[in-house]
Design a protein around this motif. Structure first.
Motif, PDB file in Angstrom:
ATOM      1  N   ASP A   1      -2.639   2.277   3.729  1.00 48.75           N
ATOM      2  CA  ASP A   1      -1.718   2.316   2.598  1.00 48.75           C
ATOM      3  C   ASP A   1      -0.731   1.158   2.575  1.00 48.75           C
ATOM      4  O   ASP A   1      -0.204   0.805   1.518  1.00 48.75           O
ATOM      5  CB  ASP A   1      -0.926   3.636   2.596  1.00 48.75           C
ATOM      6  CG  ASP A   1      -1.849   4.842   2.418  1.00 48.75           C
ATOM      7  OD1 ASP A   1      -2.913   4.644   1.795  1.00 48.75           O
ATOM      8  OD2 ASP A   1      -1.513   5.924   2.924  1.00 48.75           O
ATOM      9  N   ARG A   2      -0.453   0.555   3.703  1.00 49.69           N
ATOM     10  CA  ARG A   2       0.616  -0.455   3.731  1.00 49.69           C
ATOM     11  C   ARG A   2       0.211  -1.806   4.303  1.00 49.69           C
ATOM     12  O   ARG A   2       1.054  -2.695   4.395  1.00 49.69           O
ATOM     13  CB  ARG A   2       1.801   0.078   4.527  1.00 49.69           C
ATOM     14  CG  ARG A   2       1.546   0.318   5.991  1.00 49.69           C
ATOM     15  CD  ARG A   2       2.793   0.937   6.644  1.00 49.69           C
ATOM     16  NE  ARG A   2       2.658   1.132   8.068  1.00 49.69           N
ATOM     17  CZ  ARG A   2       3.059   0.244   8.989  1.00 49.69           C
ATOM     18  NH1 ARG A   2       3.599  -0.899   8.611  1.00 49.69           N
ATOM     19  NH2 ARG A   2       2.918   0.517  10.267  1.00 49.69           N
ATOM     20  N   LEU A   3      -1.075  -1.978   4.609  1.00 47.98           N
ATOM     21  CA  LEU A   3      -1.451  -3.231   5.279  1.00 47.98           C
ATOM     22  C   LEU A   3      -2.767  -3.751   4.724  1.00 47.98           C
ATOM     23  O   LEU A   3      -3.738  -3.000   4.582  1.00 47.98           O
ATOM     24  CB  LEU A   3      -1.585  -3.011   6.789  1.00 47.98           C
ATOM     25  CG  LEU A   3      -1.887  -4.253   7.637  1.00 47.98           C
ATOM     26  CD1 LEU A   3      -0.780  -5.284   7.506  1.00 47.98           C
ATOM     27  CD2 LEU A   3      -2.059  -3.863   9.112  1.00 47.98           C
ATOM     28  N   ASN A   4      -2.807  -5.036   4.414  1.00 46.14           N
ATOM     29  CA  ASN A   4      -4.008  -5.714   3.936  1.00 46.14           C
ATOM     30  C   ASN A   4      -4.427  -6.739   4.977  1.00 46.14           C
ATOM     31  O   ASN A   4      -3.645  -7.642   5.315  1.00 46.14           O
ATOM     32  CB  ASN A   4      -3.733  -6.384   2.590  1.00 46.14           C
ATOM     33  CG  ASN A   4      -4.966  -7.069   2.029  1.00 46.14           C
ATOM     34  OD1 ASN A   4      -6.093  -6.729   2.389  1.00 46.14           O
ATOM     35  ND2 ASN A   4      -4.757  -8.020   1.140  1.00 46.14           N
TER      36      ASN A   4
ATOM     37  N   LEU B   1       5.539  -7.093  10.955  1.00 44.84           N
ATOM     38  CA  LEU B   1       5.471  -6.105   9.876  1.00 44.84           C
ATOM     39  C   LEU B   1       5.961  -4.730  10.312  1.00 44.84           C
ATOM     40  O   LEU B   1       5.569  -3.710   9.752  1.00 44.84           O
ATOM     41  CB  LEU B   1       4.019  -5.999   9.381  1.00 44.84           C
ATOM     42  CG  LEU B   1       3.438  -7.283   8.792  1.00 44.84           C
ATOM     43  CD1 LEU B   1       1.930  -7.125   8.565  1.00 44.84           C
ATOM     44  CD2 LEU B   1       4.135  -7.656   7.502  1.00 44.84           C
TER      45      LEU B   1
ATOM     46  N   ALA C   1       7.672  -2.986   7.454  1.00 40.62           N
ATOM     47  CA  ALA C   1       7.013  -2.979   6.141  1.00 40.62           C
ATOM     48  C   ALA C   1       6.408  -1.609   5.852  1.00 40.62           C
ATOM     49  O   ALA C   1       5.641  -1.074   6.653  1.00 40.62           O
ATOM     50  CB  ALA C   1       5.934  -4.053   6.098  1.00 40.62           C
ATOM     51  N   THR C   2       6.746  -1.013   4.706  1.00 40.48           N
ATOM     52  CA  THR C   2       6.180   0.276   4.301  1.00 40.48           C
ATOM     53  C   THR C   2       5.021   0.102   3.340  1.00 40.48           C
ATOM     54  O   THR C   2       4.199   1.004   3.160  1.00 40.48           O
ATOM     55  CB  THR C   2       7.261   1.138   3.642  1.00 40.48           C
ATOM     56  OG1 THR C   2       7.816   0.428   2.535  1.00 40.48           O
ATOM     57  CG2 THR C   2       8.366   1.474   4.642  1.00 40.48           C
ATOM     58  N   SER C   3       4.928  -1.090   2.711  1.00 39.50           N
ATOM     59  CA  SER C   3       3.811  -1.397   1.825  1.00 39.50           C
ATOM     60  C   SER C   3       3.771  -2.904   1.592  1.00 39.50           C
ATOM     61  O   SER C   3       4.759  -3.606   1.821  1.00 39.50           O
ATOM     62  CB  SER C   3       3.959  -0.666   0.480  1.00 39.50           C
ATOM     63  OG  SER C   3       5.137  -1.124  -0.185  1.00 39.50           O
ATOM     64  N   GLY C   4       2.629  -3.406   1.126  1.00 43.59           N
ATOM     65  CA  GLY C   4       2.501  -4.816   0.800  1.00 43.59           C
ATOM     66  C   GLY C   4       2.369  -5.742   1.988  1.00 43.59           C
ATOM     67  O   GLY C   4       2.401  -6.964   1.820  1.00 43.59           O
ATOM     68  N   GLY C   5       2.218  -5.186   3.164  1.00 43.88           N
ATOM     69  CA  GLY C   5       2.051  -6.040   4.344  1.00 43.88           C
ATOM     70  C   GLY C   5       0.699  -6.741   4.333  1.00 43.88           C
ATOM     71  O   GLY C   5      -0.305  -6.162   3.903  1.00 43.88           O
ATOM     72  N   LYS C   6       0.678  -7.978   4.803  1.00 38.62           N
ATOM     73  CA  LYS C   6      -0.573  -8.732   4.783  1.00 38.62           C
ATOM     74  C   LYS C   6      -0.693  -9.584   6.040  1.00 38.62           C
ATOM     75  O   LYS C   6       0.253 -10.255   6.446  1.00 38.62           O
ATOM     76  CB  LYS C   6      -0.620  -9.631   3.538  1.00 38.62           C
ATOM     77  CG  LYS C   6      -1.941 -10.367   3.365  1.00 38.62           C
ATOM     78  CD  LYS C   6      -1.948 -11.180   2.073  1.00 38.62           C
ATOM     79  CE  LYS C   6      -3.276 -11.871   1.864  1.00 38.62           C
ATOM     80  NZ  LYS C   6      -3.303 -12.673   0.601  1.00 38.62           N
TER      81      LYS C   6
ATOM     82  N   PHE D   1      -3.659   1.674   8.906  1.00 41.07           N
ATOM     83  CA  PHE D   1      -2.635   1.159   7.989  1.00 41.07           C
ATOM     84  C   PHE D   1      -3.204   0.941   6.583  1.00 41.07           C
ATOM     85  O   PHE D   1      -2.833  -0.013   5.906  1.00 41.07           O
ATOM     86  CB  PHE D   1      -2.085  -0.171   8.514  1.00 41.07           C
ATOM     87  CG  PHE D   1      -1.472  -0.078   9.887  1.00 41.07           C
ATOM     88  CD1 PHE D   1      -0.273   0.596  10.078  1.00 41.07           C
ATOM     89  CD2 PHE D   1      -2.097  -0.669  10.982  1.00 41.07           C
ATOM     90  CE1 PHE D   1       0.295   0.671  11.342  1.00 41.07           C
ATOM     91  CE2 PHE D   1      -1.539  -0.595  12.234  1.00 41.07           C
ATOM     92  CZ  PHE D   1      -0.338   0.089  12.432  1.00 41.07           C
TER      93      PHE D   1
END
Length: 586
Positions: free
Chosen positions: A454-457, A488, A491-496, A452
């Motif tokens: 591109d979309r997970l931190n 999440l 969530a396609t981006s910005g997930g944390k 993940f």
């Protein structure tokens, strides 16, 4: 009058000796406990009736203003009367046994007095059953007392001689001669009867107190022995357990010897006869076999019943106590005595109590062992259900990347190998240090970062000094997986996802939070407490984690689940500070 009074008091000595012996009869306790049936009622009526006859014979024969005594009076002349303390026994019979026992004892004395004859024979015959009935009826007002107080008995004892004097006057054919006669015997009879009844009840209270003290002492000994025996009953080796139990019982009970057996042979013997009573001796005595078959405490009161083949065995009597474990007789405890006279009721009662206590403790120990085995099996089963969940997802990712990015697939495969090695190592333990669990989590998170990117931190933070805290293995990873799979999922981006440890006064709190969609309001209260099905699984992951936390760390470590105000969810649990808890208890 004074001489007659002193004479009657002198004769009370013999009566009180008989009363003392009566209080030592084992069956006498049934009167005190009000445990009367037809057989015991008749037996006690007979005993007190004979006691009343002895009281009559302990009196004197009155003739006019003079009196004389004889060893035994067989017949009383018409101008004579036998004056004694027969009413004492009848009053005691009524006070202790009730109206039926009192009336029965009075009838026995009545028949005896009537056949003796003499002046006032009819009145003396009537007064005894009437007194017994009235005394038994009066005792109902003191039913809350096990034995009536001597002061009350002294007061009650005044009335039977008065009733006797009244009946003598009523049924006398020559009242002018009977009145002075009643005057002469009235006060001596009132004093001697009331004092004798008071002394008798005091004797009974003393005997009862001795009995209660002995029973209390036996109970304390039994409880002490049972408490000290518990560590020995937990031993795995039957031989070691039997040897320790035999040593403990021999020391505490101070009997001649103690043997502990299973169903087939002697496991340990301590005390006299240890030169020929050996471990491994078979149980050949029919008495032992009967105790095993019936499961009842058995008493051997003769050497022949013990069946010891040694001609000079010093053991003459024994109490055989069966030990029940899981509903079956698992063995015997034999308490030996040098003489059969040492087999008192208190020893038998103590043996009964010990047998029940030790049997209950054995059952408790067995149940605890079984409970621990079942819990361990359940927890390992729950752990086994969690691990494949991640494995299948990772294998699916590798199979997808092999065509498009072999290098990345190879990298994930390496991380998966590291993860599985940690997993196999941790699966053999119920609790592991937090630092090992964190390494396990790192291997898992490396795979997620690749998957993940591109979309997970993924953010992790572990405070210093918490690495040795113990927790169930594979606990944090399912929480992270839940955040990704459910929180999440859209969530396609910005997930944390953040994983954090905080050290506090009550222990270490581990928190997993995300900025996803959170839990639906209708299932929030059930998360972790019951399996909550979802579109992507059975919903058993969080439930299994929670069950392991509660089972291994306690209810205070259960999952805490909530939705964040800024969006997403937060799941946390606490690792209790065991050292702080123990210091607080100390």
């Amino acid at each position: 009058m004074k001489v007659l009074t002193m004479t009657l008091f002198e004769r009370l000595g013999l009566l009180l000796v008989l009363a003392f012996l009566l209080t030592r009869i084992p069956g006498f306790r049934s009167l005190l406990d009000r445990e009367l049936d037809v057989k015991t009622t008749g037996m006690h009526a007979l005993i007190f009736g004979l006691f009343g006859i002895a009281g009559a014979q302990a009196g004197v024969v009155m003739e006019g203003e003079t009196f004389f005594s004889s060893f035994w009076v067989f017949q009383v002349e018409e101008h004579q009367m036998l004056v004694g303390t027969s009413l004492v026994a009848i009053v005691i019979a009524g006070l202790l046994g009730g109206p039926v026992v009192g009336w029965g004892a009075g009838c026995i004395v009545s028949l005896y007095m009537f056949q003796l004859g003499g002046m006032g024979a009819l009145a003396n015959s009537l007064v005894h059953p009437l007194t017994g009935f009235l005394a038994g009826w009066t005792a109902r007002f003191f039913s809350q007392e096990r034995v009536i107080a001597p002061t009350k008995a002294l007061f009650i004892g005044i009335f039977p001689p008065i009733l006797q004097g009244a009946l003598l006057l009523v049924f006398s054919s020559q009242p002018e001669k009977m009145i002075p006669f009643v005057d002469r015997i009235g006060l001596p009879l009132v004093l001697s009867n009331s004092v004798a009844i008071a002394i008798f009840t005091a004797m009974i209270r003393v005997a009862l107190h001795e009995q209660e003290q002995e029973a209390a002492s036996a109970t304390r000994r039994a409880l002490t022995i049972a408490e000290e025996a518990l560590p020995y009953l937990k031993k795995e080796s039957p031989m070691e357990m039997a040897a320790d139990i035999a040593e403990l019982l021999f020391k505490e009970l101070q009997v001649a010897a103690v043997s502990v057996t299973d169903r087939m042979e002697v496991l340990a013997h301590r005390g006299l006869g240890d030169d020929h009573h050996h471990r491994g001796d078979p149980l050949t005595s029919p008495l032992l076999q009967r105790a095993i078959q019936k499961g009842e405490v058995t008493i051997a009161s003769m050497r022949e019943e013990i069946r010891c083949p040694h001609p000079c065995c010093p053991l003459e009597a024994a109490i055989i106590v069966p030990i029940v474990q899981s509903g079956e007789i698992s063995g015997l405890i034999q308490l030996y005595f040098r003489k059969s006279q040492q087999l008192r009721a208190v020893e038998v009662a103590l043996a009964h109590g010990l047998g029940k206590l030790i049997s209950n403790q054995l059952n408790a120990v067995s149940a605890e062992k079984l409970r621990l085995l079942i819990r361990d099996a359940e927890l390992r089963n729950l752990q086994a259900q969690i691990n494949p969940h991640f494995l299948f997802n990772t294998l699916h990712l590798i199979s997808t990347l092999i065509r498009v990015n072999p290098d990345l697939a190879r990298k994930i495969t390496v991380h998966l190998g590291n993860y599985m090695r940690y997993n196999l190592r941790l699966a053999s333990a119920s609790l592991v240090p937090l630092e090992q669990e964190w390494e396990h989590l790192d291997a898992y998170l490396e795979i997620l970062r690749i998957r993940f990117a591109d979309r997970l931190n993924l953010v992790c933070h572990m405070e210093d000094g918490v690495g040795q805290a113990m927790l169930p293995p594979s606990t944090i990873q399912p929480l992270v997986e839940n955040s990704i799979q459910h929180g999440l999922k859209d969530a396609t981006s910005g997930g944390k996802v953040e994983i954090e440890t905080r050290k506090g006064k009550e222990g270490i709190r581990i928190i997993v939070r995300d900025n996803g969609c959170g839990f639906a309001a209708d299932i929030l209260e059930q998360v972790g407490k019951t399996p909550v099905p979802s579109e992507k699984g059975s919903g058993i992951g969080l439930y299994n984690v929670n069950q392991r936390l509660i089972g291994l760390l306690g209810a205070e470590s259960q999952l805490q689940v909530c939705n964040r105000r800024s969006g997403g969810s937060e799941i946390s649990f606490r690792i209790p500070d065991r050292e702080a808890a123990e210091e607080g208890v100390g």
